[in-house]
Design a protein around this motif. Structure first.
Motif, PDB file in Angstrom:
ATOM      1  N   ALA A   1       0.836  -1.207   0.000  1.00  0.00           N
ATOM      2  CA  ALA A   1       0.000   0.000   0.000  1.00  0.00           C
ATOM      3  C   ALA A   1       0.865   1.250   0.000  1.00  0.00           C
ATOM      4  N   HIS A   2       1.913   1.228   0.783  1.00  0.00           N
ATOM      5  CA  HIS A   2       2.836   2.355   0.847  1.00  0.00           C
ATOM      6  C   HIS A   2       3.526   2.567  -0.504  1.00  0.00           C
ATOM      7  N   THR A   3       3.935   1.496  -1.152  1.00  0.00           N
ATOM      8  CA  THR A   3       4.596   1.600  -2.459  1.00  0.00           C
ATOM      9  C   THR A   3       3.657   2.190  -3.501  1.00  0.00           C
ATOM     10  N   MET A   4       2.401   1.789  -3.462  1.00  0.00           N
ATOM     11  CA  MET A   4       1.424   2.332  -4.411  1.00  0.00           C
ATOM     12  C   MET A   4       1.279   3.837  -4.241  1.00  0.00           C
ATOM     13  N   ARG A   5       1.247   4.290  -3.000  1.00  0.00           N
ATOM     14  CA  ARG A   5       1.107   5.728  -2.752  1.00  0.00           C
ATOM     15  C   ARG A   5       2.325   6.507  -3.244  1.00  0.00           C
ATOM     16  N   HIS A   6       3.474   5.833  -3.292  1.00  0.00           N
ATOM     17  CA  HIS A   6       4.707   6.504  -3.668  1.00  0.00           C
ATOM     18  C   HIS A   6       5.214   5.998  -5.021  1.00  0.00           C
ATOM     19  N   GLY A   7       4.278   5.717  -5.937  1.00  0.00           N
ATOM     20  CA  GLY A   7       4.653   5.247  -7.261  1.00  0.00           C
ATOM     21  C   GLY A   7       5.522   6.228  -8.011  1.00  0.00           C
ATOM     22  N   ALA A   8       5.351   7.520  -7.736  1.00  0.00           N
ATOM     23  CA  ALA A   8       6.151   8.536  -8.430  1.00  0.00           C
ATOM     24  C   ALA A   8       7.636   8.353  -8.166  1.00  0.00           C
ATOM     25  N   HIS A   9       7.960   7.743  -7.046  1.00  0.00           N
ATOM     26  CA  HIS A   9       9.362   7.503  -6.706  1.00  0.00           C
ATOM     27  C   HIS A   9      10.019   6.560  -7.714  1.00  0.00           C
ATOM     28  N   TYR A  10       9.198   5.757  -8.403  1.00  0.00           N
ATOM     29  CA  TYR A  10       9.703   4.787  -9.372  1.00  0.00           C
ATOM     30  C   TYR A  10       9.322   5.174 -10.806  1.00  0.00           C
ATOM     31  N   GLY A  11       8.934   6.433 -10.995  1.00  0.00           N
ATOM     32  CA  GLY A  11       8.561   6.898 -12.322  1.00  0.00           C
ATOM     33  C   GLY A  11       7.171   6.479 -12.735  1.00  0.00           C
ATOM     34  N   LEU A  12       6.365   6.049 -11.797  1.00  0.00           N
ATOM     35  CA  LEU A  12       4.995   5.618 -12.067  1.00  0.00           C
ATOM     36  C   LEU A  12       4.028   6.623 -11.452  1.00  0.00           C
ATOM     37  N   GLY A  13       2.773   6.425 -11.724  1.00  0.00           N
ATOM     38  CA  GLY A  13       1.779   7.304 -11.137  1.00  0.00           C
ATOM     39  C   GLY A  13       1.458   6.893  -9.715  1.00  0.00           C
ATOM     40  N   ALA A  14       1.348   7.873  -8.818  1.00  0.00           N
ATOM     41  CA  ALA A  14       0.954   7.587  -7.440  1.00  0.00           C
ATOM     42  C   ALA A  14      -0.515   7.192  -7.407  1.00  0.00           C
ATOM     43  N   VAL A  15      -0.831   6.122  -6.703  1.00  0.00           N
ATOM     44  CA  VAL A  15      -2.197   5.602  -6.630  1.00  0.00           C
ATOM     45  C   VAL A  15      -2.574   5.406  -5.174  1.00  0.00           C
ATOM     46  N   GLU A  16      -3.713   5.932  -4.798  1.00  0.00           N
ATOM     47  CA  GLU A  16      -4.217   5.670  -3.455  1.00  0.00           C
ATOM     48  C   GLU A  16      -4.825   4.271  -3.463  1.00  0.00           C
ATOM     49  N   PRO A  17      -4.281   3.365  -2.684  1.00  0.00           N
ATOM     50  CA  PRO A  17      -4.769   1.978  -2.758  1.00  0.00           C
ATOM     51  C   PRO A  17      -6.208   1.852  -2.288  1.00  0.00           C
ATOM     52  N   SER A  18      -6.953   1.098  -3.032  1.00  0.00           N
ATOM     53  CA  SER A  18      -8.317   0.769  -2.640  1.00  0.00           C
ATOM     54  C   SER A  18      -8.317  -0.694  -2.223  1.00  0.00           C
ATOM     55  N   PHE A  19      -8.692  -0.936  -0.988  1.00  0.00           N
ATOM     56  CA  PHE A  19      -8.607  -2.320  -0.510  1.00  0.00           C
ATOM     57  C   PHE A  19      -9.673  -2.592   0.538  1.00  0.00           C
ATOM     58  N   SER A  20      -9.905  -3.861   0.733  1.00  0.00           N
ATOM     59  CA  SER A  20     -10.793  -4.327   1.798  1.00  0.00           C
ATOM     60  C   SER A  20      -9.930  -4.773   2.970  1.00  0.00           C
ATOM     61  N   PHE A  21     -10.104  -4.133   4.113  1.00  0.00           N
ATOM     62  CA  PHE A  21      -9.325  -4.522   5.281  1.00  0.00           C
ATOM     63  C   PHE A  21      -9.633  -5.960   5.678  1.00  0.00           C
ATOM     64  N   ALA A  22     -10.871  -6.345   5.469  1.00  0.00           N
ATOM     65  CA  ALA A  22     -11.252  -7.728   5.786  1.00  0.00           C
ATOM     66  C   ALA A  22     -10.445  -8.714   4.937  1.00  0.00           C
ATOM     67  N   LYS A  23     -10.201  -8.350   3.663  1.00  0.00           N
ATOM     68  CA  LYS A  23      -9.410  -9.233   2.800  1.00  0.00           C
ATOM     69  C   LYS A  23      -7.942  -9.243   3.223  1.00  0.00           C
ATOM     70  N   VAL A  24      -7.460  -8.088   3.682  1.00  0.00           N
ATOM     71  CA  VAL A  24      -6.087  -8.052   4.188  1.00  0.00           C
ATOM     72  C   VAL A  24      -5.940  -9.011   5.364  1.00  0.00           C
ATOM     73  N   MET A  25      -6.892  -8.949   6.284  1.00  0.00           N
ATOM     74  CA  MET A  25      -6.832  -9.834   7.440  1.00  0.00           C
ATOM     75  C   MET A  25      -7.069 -11.287   7.039  1.00  0.00           C
ATOM     76  N   ALA A  26      -7.892 -11.488   6.002  1.00  0.00           N
ATOM     77  CA  ALA A  26      -8.102 -12.861   5.511  1.00  0.00           C
ATOM     78  C   ALA A  26      -6.801 -13.408   4.945  1.00  0.00           C
ATOM     79  N   ARG A  27      -6.009 -12.539   4.273  1.00  0.00           N
ATOM     80  CA  ARG A  27      -4.714 -12.984   3.760  1.00  0.00           C
ATOM     81  C   ARG A  27      -3.778 -13.352   4.904  1.00  0.00           C
ATOM     82  N   VAL A  28      -3.838 -12.588   5.986  1.00  0.00           N
ATOM     83  CA  VAL A  28      -3.014 -12.901   7.151  1.00  0.00           C
ATOM     84  C   VAL A  28      -3.328 -14.310   7.649  1.00  0.00           C
TER      85      VAL A  28
END
Length: 717
Positions: free
Chosen positions: A291-318
């Motif tokens: 998520a942090h990398t997506m927000r800082h995409g400009a650092h890699y010459g890419l467009g910065a993107v605010e991540p859209s995610f489901s916290f429930a899915k993040v915890m499900a991945r855990v």
């Protein structure tokens, strides 16, 4: 100045003896030739003669001069068995003590400064059994007594202990040689007196204290076990209580050497690391980092993107990650390895019997030759007024509690500035929580150097964490749905509202419910164990978090090896647990990893050191990856490449540390690392460049200047 004067005095005395060849008087031939003169002097002035003889013996012993044996014979010839023994016993002990004190005064501080960290184990052994060691050595003339005097002076042994043990230990040899002196006329040479047979007899005599120690230990064990009825046969060779890192390794090793092993786990196999600690936290950290990398995409010459995610899915991945790793620690795997796994609550009812209350409601009793307690630790919850009313989670409970949420807590307070608190604070901030971190100490990660703490604080602050150091939590308050924690800073109170409170202020050993109190096994913050991980009962061991001193998964497994090998094979050989090279890492971004000493440790212990620091902003791979921040800092012995400790801050610091751990474990210096090929371009090159930086700082300038003149000569200029 005092040391210089003492050294000068000793040097003058020794030089006088050598220059004037005074040691020619300390020969058997001279003694026999001058015996009549000595006896005449003694008859004329007995007390003066005795005083002079006593003083000379003290001087010879204190300066470690050759001739002490001849003087011992002289004492027997001139004063008889009783008088000679008294004079030699006190004079030799006094002279030895003077040499002991001189060594301590002249050398101890310098030796401690240079090798203090390495001498800890020796100092601890001397503090515990030094008197026995010294007594044994004094009984055996095979060991040069002057060397014993000098070496013991470098230890923390008390002077009066050294004197008393020396006088007692040397008494047997004194009697033998003084008695030989009473028969001086029959002695033809010292070689016949100091015969191999006599020395072998003394060597056998020196074994007696060790035998006495074994007998004493046996008697103590017999008294300890007297109240218990020892089984005639045993159901198991080993019972392991706890299915975490230490317990699993213990059971694995026991089964691997074909012992009959039972592993008892009350809750989840894999323990804290799999279910609540290492595995779920690293899964969460990875999601937060993406998520942090997506927000800082400009650092890699890419467009910065605010991540859209489901916290429930993040915890499900855990939880999916936990399930994916779980087979490594499962009942099925360990059963296949030959371990009997029982799921229930274990209690030691006597030194050889473990009672298990199984989850199916039945009870089973097992007799066993040895037990390993590997019960682990649990999060510590501070006794803050009102904390139960507002509710809280710990590093154990948050995974299930937060899995119920649709979004991360809007306002999260993290109590604690240690590794767990820092990792979770940064992760939840990156996932969108407004995080406030409260730490009572003046800085977070206080076990690390100041610059590391500052760097970690800056990293957390950049991710939005409000880090409050020197803030003491006082109480929690609740008003309807509003919850807050009250903290104090510089005498002023401050209220911080929150939606969730995470307690991450440390972990405490699980000590209750295992029968330790009834058996009288001492516990404080952990189970008390000796260097072999034995508890009060020599066949009951403790390993991992329940025993300390480190609460890491890798040290738990490390301790388990020693506990099991000692438990199963201790009758033949026991091994002291080795904590000399212990690495650890904190998985914030940038990672912080360390092994051995850092600067603040070295200063606290008065260990001299040099610092070599290589910045990762100069490393090609770090520049290409956009992670050119952090450093490799190496502490070495002044003027040498021997590594005392390493701190690495940066991408994959925990992985980079492994090379230094290997080097320290096997005594390899920075020159060896510098001479090793490292793949280009990799982060691992940082280790080589740090070694190269040390090499440049210690380049032989005079030799280089000579080479410069040589090459100029070769050019004809």
């Amino acid at each position: 100045m005092k040391r210089a004067l003492l050294l000068l005095l000793i040097g003058v005395l020794v030089a006088t003896v050598l220059v004037l060849d005074l040691d020619r008087f300390l020969t058997l031939e001279n003694l026999k030739f001058r015996q009549g003169d000595f006896l005449a002097f003694k008859a004329q002035s007995p007390w003066l003669f005795a005083a002079i003889a006593f003083a000379l013996y003290v001087l010879v012993a204190a300066l470690s001069l050759p001739g002490a044996l001849v003087m011992t014979l002289a004492m027997g010839a001139l004063f008889g068995l009783v008088g000679g023994t008294l004079l030699v016993s006190f004079a030799s002990s006094l002279g030895a003590t003077l040499a002991f004190l001189a060594s301590r005064f002249l050398l101890r501080n310098a030796v401690q400064r240079r090798f203090g960290d390495k001498l800890k184990a020796i100092d601890a052994g001397v503090a515990r059994d030094g008197a026995l060691y010294l007594f044994t050595l004094r009984l055996v003339p095979l060991f040069p007594f002057f060397l014993i005097n000098l070496l013991m002076g470098l230890t923390p042994m008390r002077t009066r202990t050294f004197y008393a043990v020396s006088q007692l230990g040397m008494l047997a040899g004194t009697l033998v040689f003084v008695n030989a002196g009473t028969q001086l006329a029959q002695l033809q040479s010292l070689s016949g007196l100091v015969s191999p047979g006599l020395l072998f007899s003394f060597a056998l005599l020196g074994v007696f204290p060790m035998i006495a120690k074994k007998i004493n230990a046996w008697l103590q064990a017999r008294r300890l076990y007297a109240q218990w009825q020892r089984p005639q046969t045993f159901d198991r060779n080993l019972v392991v209580i706890g299915g975490g890192a230490a317990g699993l390794v213990s059971a694995y090793i026991g089964a691997a050497v074909k012992a009959k092993v039972t592993l008892i786990e009350a809750h989840k196999m894999g323990g804290d690391c799999l279910n609540y600690g290492c595995v779920p936290s690293k899964a969460l950290i990875k999601s937060a980092r993406v998520a942090h990398t997506m927000r800082h995409g400009a650092h890699y010459g890419l467009g910065a993107v605010e991540p859209s995610f489901s916290f429930a899915k993040v915890m499900a991945r855990v939880h999916a990650t936990i399930r994916a790793v779980a087979p490594h620690d499962s009942v099925e795997r360990y059963t296949a390895l030959g371990v009997e796994v029982l799921q229930g609550y274990a209690r030691i009812v006597d030194p050889w019997t473990v009672e298990v209350k199984l989850h199916n409601g039945s009870t089973q009793r097992l007799t066993t030759r040895s037990i390993v307690i590997a019960a682990g630790a649990r999060p510590f919850v501070p006794p803050l007024p009102g904390i139960d009313a507002v509710g809280y989670v710990t590093s154990d409970t948050l995974w299930d509690e937060f899995a119920k949420l649709d979004a991360p807590p809007a306002r999260l307070v993290v109590l604690g500035g240690g590794p767990i608190g820092c990792e979770l604070a940064q992760s939840f901030a990156r996932l969108g929580s407004a995080v406030t971190q409260v730490e009572m100490a003046p800085r977070i990660m206080i076990r690390e150097d100041q610059e590391v703490s500052d760097l970690a604080r800056d990293a957390l602050a950049r991710d939005g964490v409000d880090v409050l150091t020197s803030h003491k939590a006082l109480r929690c308050e609740r008003d309807g749905d509003r919850k807050c924690i009250v903290v104090e800073h510089q005498g002023l109170e401050k209220r911080i509202e929150f939606d969730a409170l995470l307690c991450a202020v440390g972990r405490v050993a699980r000590l209750q419910g295992y029968g330790l109190e009834e058996l009288g096994i001492p516990t404080q913050r952990t189970v008390a164990v000796n260097d072999y991980l034995e508890t009060l009962y020599p066949h009951i061991y403790a390993a991992g978090d329940v025993a300390g001193p480190y609460q890491f998964t890798h040290t738990a497994g490390h301790m388990a090896w020693y506990a099991v090998v000692n438990a199963l094979f201790g009758d033949f050989k026991k091994f002291k647990v080795d904590y000399s090279v212990v690495p650890w890492a904190t998985f914030i971004e940038p990672e912080v990893a360390r092994v051995g000493l850092n600067e603040q440790d070295a200063k606290e212990k008065n260990i001299p050191f040099e610092v070599t620091k290589y910045g990762l902003d100069d490393l090609d791979r770090a520049i290409a990856d956009g992670t050119a921040h952090g450093f490799v800092k190496v502490l070495t012995v002044p003027g040498k490449d021997r590594i005392l400790g390493v701190t690495i801050v940066g991408e994959h610091a925990g992985d980079l540390l492994a090379e230094f751990v290997l080097a320290m474990k096997h005594g390899l210096g920075l020159n060896k690392i510098l001479g090793t090929i490292h793949t280009y371009p990799t982060l691992a090159e940082a280790n080589k460049y740090a070694a190269g930086q040390w090499k440049r700082a210690h380049a032989p300038q005079r030799l280089l200047a000579t080479l410069s003149r040589y090459h100029a000569w070769r050019r004809g200029t």
